[in-house]
Motif scaffolding. Sequence first.
Motif, PDB file in Angstrom:
ATOM      1  N   ALA A  43      96.174 133.988  41.120  1.00  0.00           N
ATOM      2  CA  ALA A  43      94.962 132.896  41.021  1.00  0.00           C
ATOM      3  C   ALA A  43      94.003 133.432  39.802  1.00  0.00           C
ATOM      4  O   ALA A  43      93.448 132.593  39.036  1.00  0.00           O
ATOM      5  CB  ALA A  43      94.314 132.873  42.272  1.00  0.00           C
ATOM      6  N   LEU A  44      93.949 134.624  39.924  1.00  0.00           N
ATOM      7  CA  LEU A  44      92.796 135.270  38.816  1.00  0.00           C
ATOM      8  C   LEU A  44      93.206 135.507  37.708  1.00  0.00           C
ATOM      9  O   LEU A  44      92.677 135.120  36.385  1.00  0.00           O
ATOM     10  CB  LEU A  44      92.233 136.757  39.220  1.00  0.00           C
ATOM     11  N   LYS A  73      94.052 119.685  31.853  1.00  0.00           N
ATOM     12  CA  LYS A  73      93.869 121.071  32.083  1.00  0.00           C
ATOM     13  C   LYS A  73      92.713 122.028  31.561  1.00  0.00           C
ATOM     14  O   LYS A  73      92.131 122.705  31.954  1.00  0.00           O
ATOM     15  CB  LYS A  73      95.016 121.989  32.577  1.00  0.00           C
ATOM     16  N   THR A  74      93.024 121.820  30.114  1.00  0.00           N
ATOM     17  CA  THR A  74      92.290 122.806  29.305  1.00  0.00           C
ATOM     18  C   THR A  74      90.847 122.337  29.382  1.00  0.00           C
ATOM     19  O   THR A  74      89.818 123.144  29.521  1.00  0.00           O
ATOM     20  CB  THR A  74      92.610 122.372  27.934  1.00  0.00           C
ATOM     21  N   LEU A  83      88.775 123.125  32.713  1.00  0.00           N
ATOM     22  CA  LEU A  83      88.805 124.586  32.867  1.00  0.00           C
ATOM     23  C   LEU A  83      89.286 125.043  34.141  1.00  0.00           C
ATOM     24  O   LEU A  83      88.923 125.877  34.957  1.00  0.00           O
ATOM     25  CB  LEU A  83      87.302 125.185  33.042  1.00  0.00           C
ATOM     26  N   ILE A  84      90.542 124.221  34.710  1.00  0.00           N
ATOM     27  CA  ILE A  84      90.901 124.285  36.015  1.00  0.00           C
ATOM     28  C   ILE A  84      91.394 125.886  36.420  1.00  0.00           C
ATOM     29  O   ILE A  84      91.353 126.249  37.226  1.00  0.00           O
ATOM     30  CB  ILE A  84      92.067 123.494  36.251  1.00  0.00           C
ATOM     31  N   ASP A  85      91.900 126.410  35.256  1.00  0.00           N
ATOM     32  CA  ASP A  85      92.390 127.828  35.333  1.00  0.00           C
ATOM     33  C   ASP A  85      91.321 128.867  35.726  1.00  0.00           C
ATOM     34  O   ASP A  85      91.419 129.700  36.431  1.00  0.00           O
ATOM     35  CB  ASP A  85      93.305 128.290  34.130  1.00  0.00           C
ATOM     36  N   LEU A  86      90.249 128.596  35.088  1.00  0.00           N
ATOM     37  CA  LEU A  86      88.924 129.427  35.286  1.00  0.00           C
ATOM     38  C   LEU A  86      88.448 129.329  36.595  1.00  0.00           C
ATOM     39  O   LEU A  86      88.266 130.287  37.433  1.00  0.00           O
ATOM     40  CB  LEU A  86      87.879 129.386  34.206  1.00  0.00           C
ATOM     41  N   ARG A 137      93.176 131.311  30.944  1.00  0.00           N
ATOM     42  CA  ARG A 137      93.440 131.265  29.222  1.00  0.00           C
ATOM     43  C   ARG A 137      93.160 132.762  28.883  1.00  0.00           C
ATOM     44  O   ARG A 137      93.800 132.774  27.706  1.00  0.00           O
ATOM     45  CB  ARG A 137      92.519 130.002  28.954  1.00  0.00           C
ATOM     46  N   VAL A 189      88.235 132.456  43.983  1.00  0.00           N
ATOM     47  CA  VAL A 189      88.542 133.746  44.577  1.00  0.00           C
ATOM     48  C   VAL A 189      87.576 134.559  44.640  1.00  0.00           C
ATOM     49  O   VAL A 189      87.316 135.230  45.760  1.00  0.00           O
ATOM     50  CB  VAL A 189      89.807 134.386  44.015  1.00  0.00           C
ATOM     51  N   THR A 190      86.888 134.860  43.664  1.00  0.00           N
ATOM     52  CA  THR A 190      85.712 135.628  43.341  1.00  0.00           C
ATOM     53  C   THR A 190      84.541 135.198  44.527  1.00  0.00           C
ATOM     54  O   THR A 190      83.957 135.850  45.256  1.00  0.00           O
ATOM     55  CB  THR A 190      84.997 135.919  42.134  1.00  0.00           C
ATOM     56  N   LYS A 205      90.010 128.341  39.282  1.00  0.00           N
ATOM     57  CA  LYS A 205      90.672 128.673  40.400  1.00  0.00           C
ATOM     58  C   LYS A 205      90.428 130.232  40.646  1.00  0.00           C
ATOM     59  O   LYS A 205      90.312 130.586  41.874  1.00  0.00           O
ATOM     60  CB  LYS A 205      92.325 128.743  40.175  1.00  0.00           C
ATOM     61  N   GLY A 206      90.258 131.011  39.564  1.00  0.00           N
ATOM     62  CA  GLY A 206      89.823 132.338  39.602  1.00  0.00           C
ATOM     63  C   GLY A 206      88.439 132.515  40.181  1.00  0.00           C
ATOM     64  O   GLY A 206      88.201 133.371  41.190  1.00  0.00           O
ATOM     65  N   TYR A 215      89.711 144.539  44.007  1.00  0.00           N
ATOM     66  CA  TYR A 215      90.820 143.837  44.757  1.00  0.00           C
ATOM     67  C   TYR A 215      91.810 144.816  44.823  1.00  0.00           C
ATOM     68  O   TYR A 215      92.182 145.288  45.968  1.00  0.00           O
ATOM     69  CB  TYR A 215      91.006 142.433  44.384  1.00  0.00           C
TER      70      TYR A 215
END
Lengths: 417, 161
Positions: A212-213, B8-9, B12-15, A218, B21-22, B17-18, A129
């Motif tokens: 966002a990525l 959140k943990t 796995l919301i953070d992952l 984590r 995008v992909t 989100k990523g 990207y």
Amino acid sequence: MADSDNLTLNFGPQHPAAHGVLRLIMEMDGEVVHRIDPHVGLLHRGTEKLAETKPYNHSIGYMDRLDYISMMCCEHAYVLAIEKLLDVQPPIRAQYIRVMFDEITRILNHLLWLGCHGLDIGAMALFLYCFREREDLMDCYEAVSGSRMHATYYRPGGVYRDLPEEMPKYKANRFISKSKVKKLNYNREGTLLDFIADFTERFPSKVDEYEALLTDNRIWKQRTVNIGVVEPERAIELGFTGPMLRGSGVEWDLRRKEPYEVYDLLDFKIPIGLNGDCYDRYLVRVEEMRQSNLIIQQCVAWLNKNPGPVIIEDNKLTPPKRALMKHDMESLIYHFKLFSEGYSVPEGEIYCPVESPKGEFGVYIVSDGANKPYRLKVRAPSFAHLAAINEMVKGHMLADVVSVLGTLDLVFGELDR
Amino acid sequence: MKILNIIKTLTLIDLLKGLKVTLKNFFKPKITVQYPEVKTPISNRFRGKLALMKYENGEERCIACKLCSAVCPANAISIDSEESEDGTRRTTRFDIDAFKCVYCGFCEEACPVDAIVETDIFEYHMTENHQRLQTKEMLLQLGDDYREKIVRKKEKDHHYK
Ligand code: SF4
Ligand code: SF4
């Protein structure tokens, strides 16, 4: 338990995460790094000495090749130093163009840094990207100077040529249809400034994508938070500049503290970090990209409204217009004199820093009144940053060495000179 | 706050989100250009392989003034000159070392008669070391072969100089 000796490990100089030709000698106790000893100089090309043997203008191109990720910023420092010695002021339009391209360079640099840093730590997609956006900026470089990296575009007294009125376009052939080409060319119909304006509109949403990525990810956090912490006082002592210093929470930016060109007329913020770890430096650089984007927008708006000369018309310093040179004897003489002998710079010495994407990039020139510098010294920000690596990595795991190397944003062209 | 963090943990919301995008980019049209069938646009100012130009009547433009070799930061150009039969000064040797040249464009900027020009050719190769020397004949030939294109590009950019 049996006594175990420390293990000495070689990292580089051909290591993909070493970002060039860096050799680290690491003393390991199991997975933990005890001492790190960076060996530099493998990319030494003697730029400083070389510059002493050439008329001033010849070295502009070599400045590009110092920090080959932020080309025009290096040119800028060199050109500014000569201008200060000569006591000339470039036209205001040239100043805006330079500032605009400095900021484009900043985004270029940070995108490459983000992509490679991510790749080192395992964020593969990000790399692609980042390079997608870099491509557009490289096209701006090419449109204005004719070269995608080593621009040789700035000149003492301004810039070489004005911004082009048209952008090169994709052409249809039997492998690519007209409709597809039209889609590819949608932002290339106008001038270069329109192209850049279009980019600046798209760019913030792309930065959101990168964030966002990574920002909440984590794995990213585990690899960067609390790694390579530098206290603000220590950062100043170590001679850190740029995002490395700001990541530790020291608000220091030459664009604000010692404004050069037109930075004092522009509106932008200086992001700073809190903890001085790899994660904060990441946040600082990402925010810097957003701020650079704002600066570019302001420059585009100004440049669109204010046409004018982009280089001073002093034929002792800058070549006469080509059309004039063909008919006018005097101009021809100036042309020959300038391109064969160059110009002489009054005796004196000067140190001229600019805020390059990596930190304070400075050029120190001693002139003895000749057409070549008597001595040229380049202050490379990466050098001071690399010197602190032992302190930053001590006690961390082997894998964190890569995180820290990434966060330092090293470029060996500049570091080894 | 703590509960929120635990949720959140665990989700796995953070992952995710990523991954969103992909996934979005997975279905977007690709930006890859199918080189060499399709080429990216090349600017009029592009600095590629060097060439020597002639006048319309076929006479060499170069007058052996040696400005280009004087201004070359890499010392890539070597020139020998002599008076020719018609009494004009001409080069007898005009070599450009392609390994030394840094494509800075100074020679084109310096040439008073627009003889040496930067073309937009960047796809070339050599298999032997000695081929890095581009002789006068090769440079003139290149100028002839791409004459139309070079002239068109240079005219478009002329008023900026
Ligand atoms: S482009 Fe630059 S390096 Fe190459 S021959 Fe011309 S002046 Fe020399
Ligand atoms: S190419 Fe141009 S600058 Fe070089 S010797 Fe010939 S006329 Fe002079």
